[in-house]
Design a protein around this motif. Sequence first.
Motif, PDB file in Angstrom:
ATOM      1  N   ASP A   1       1.624   0.515  -4.570  1.00 21.06           N
ATOM      2  CA  ASP A   1       1.098   1.877  -4.401  1.00 21.06           C
ATOM      3  C   ASP A   1      -0.428   1.883  -4.351  1.00 21.06           C
ATOM      4  N   VAL A   2      -0.989   0.970  -3.556  1.00 19.90           N
ATOM      5  CA  VAL A   2      -2.447   0.840  -3.458  1.00 19.90           C
ATOM      6  C   VAL A   2      -2.937   1.747  -2.326  1.00 19.90           C
ATOM      7  N   TYR A   3      -4.027   2.481  -2.569  1.00 24.68           N
ATOM      8  CA  TYR A   3      -4.550   3.392  -1.549  1.00 24.68           C
ATOM      9  C   TYR A   3      -6.073   3.302  -1.411  1.00 24.68           C
ATOM     10  N   GLU A   4      -6.691   2.314  -2.085  1.00 21.76           N
ATOM     11  CA  GLU A   4      -8.134   2.154  -1.982  1.00 21.76           C
ATOM     12  C   GLU A   4      -8.486   0.685  -2.226  1.00 21.76           C
TER      13      GLU A   4
ATOM     14  N   PHE B   1      -1.220   3.970   4.404  1.00 24.13           N
ATOM     15  CA  PHE B   1      -2.360   3.075   4.190  1.00 24.13           C
ATOM     16  C   PHE B   1      -1.982   1.658   4.618  1.00 24.13           C
TER      17      PHE B   1
ATOM     18  N   VAL C   1      -8.463  -1.844   1.516  1.00 22.48           N
ATOM     19  CA  VAL C   1      -7.314  -0.994   1.841  1.00 22.48           C
ATOM     20  C   VAL C   1      -7.844   0.280   2.481  1.00 22.48           C
ATOM     21  N   GLN C   2      -7.308   0.626   3.653  1.00 17.62           N
ATOM     22  CA  GLN C   2      -7.756   1.815   4.373  1.00 17.62           C
ATOM     23  C   GLN C   2      -6.551   2.629   4.837  1.00 17.62           C
ATOM     24  N   GLN C   3      -6.822   3.894   5.122  1.00 11.74           N
ATOM     25  CA  GLN C   3      -5.806   4.718   5.766  1.00 11.74           C
ATOM     26  C   GLN C   3      -5.669   4.248   7.205  1.00 11.74           C
ATOM     27  N   TYR C   4      -4.421   4.063   7.652  1.00  7.39           N
ATOM     28  CA  TYR C   4      -4.250   3.491   8.988  1.00  7.39           C
ATOM     29  C   TYR C   4      -4.130   4.585  10.051  1.00  7.39           C
TER      30      TYR C   4
ATOM     31  N   PRO D   1       0.826  -1.216   0.000  1.00  2.00           N
ATOM     32  CA  PRO D   1       0.000   0.000   0.000  1.00  2.00           C
ATOM     33  C   PRO D   1       0.858   1.263   0.000  1.00  2.00           C
ATOM     34  N   ARG D   2       0.234   2.338  -0.384  1.00  4.68           N
ATOM     35  CA  ARG D   2       0.891   3.643  -0.333  1.00  4.68           C
ATOM     36  C   ARG D   2       1.186   4.010   1.122  1.00  4.68           C
ATOM     37  N   SER D   3       2.183   4.855   1.338  1.00  4.71           N
ATOM     38  CA  SER D   3       2.541   5.270   2.689  1.00  4.71           C
ATOM     39  C   SER D   3       1.328   5.868   3.398  1.00  4.71           C
TER      40      SER D   3
END
Length: 363
Positions: free
Chosen positions: A231-234, A194, A263-266, A190-192
């Motif tokens: 680079d996954v963010y969703e 996430f 995928v979620q923002q952590y 995932p993207r930074s």
Amino acid sequence: MNRQEDIAVVGTRTLGQRIRLSPRTLFVSIGMAVCLWLYVNLTRDYTTTVDVKVNVVLPEGRALEEEPQQTLRTRLKGRGWQLLNAYLSAVPAFNIYVSPKMISTIMANQQVPSRNITHTAHGATQKVGHQALVEQDTVLMKFDRAMLLQALQLPQAVAPLDIVPDSLILHIGSVAAKKVPIIPRLNVRPRSGFVVTRVTAISPDSVELKAGKKVLNGIARWFTQPIDQHDVYEPFTVQIPLSDTLEDNITRSKNTASISVDVQQYADMVIHDVPVHVQSMSGTGEIVVKTRFVRVVLRGGVQDLARIAPDDIHAIVRYEDMLRLPQGRIRPRVELPSNVVLMNVDPQFVMFSRRLNKIGVRP
């Protein structure tokens, strides 16, 4: 004299200029030389060793119980260009066709224990030592050197000299079916900021396999082919091919699976005053727990953290474990939802003591 020297110099310069001005002639000459060299060498006789693929075709309702040797090392002889054609094409192969008649010939003799037989060339049978070639529903068929040479397909004018090993044994049984779960092999970066919380759906979640009984007995799950997502963010859904392991021996009902990933923002969340529960099978009369609450720090997706209630988190110590520990402290086991991660417990140890009896002695 000077006139002749001038003419010679002019002639030399003119020849040099012609060479420099005609590079195409030079390349054509080199090309013709290379073609001539290749022609001379490729028309000579050579011997070479190659690994030739084994293809087995079975009648309907039959399957291989054990995976046979995939290739046989074969020494070939032929002209250079013929061997080159064998390398570049998919023609060289041992194409072994097992007919129902070949199997029935062996099965007809399985009731006679003294006649251990194997199928050989031209549909005949012969004794082969004391090897049991029919065991329950499994038929063992031995293909000797003559049969392998008969099954070998080669380009024209290429001759086989040797085969190693010079025989092949097939373990042939009845086709069975089995349903196993699909396990995705998905590497998600995932993207930074996430986090991958979980695989939300696999469709289909299982696959039906058809193969020999022995082959299926060793399979409890079926993996997908590995795939990377960067680079996954969703949340996303992806179609992944199933693994083609043992493709020649197993038939699958499905070839792909749809995998959905959340995928979620952590974020981090602190939960104070999580009560310490004593788990016991025989009562807690001898132990006094001094640490009644702990503080936990969780990490996960913001949506998952928002759904967590205080009752979802449990700090547990076992009474029987405390009886065996003389130092008066034990690390609690924290139970929490599977989609979040425990980052910290404070304090890290639960303190306890033993009760004293009336005369001040520990029981």
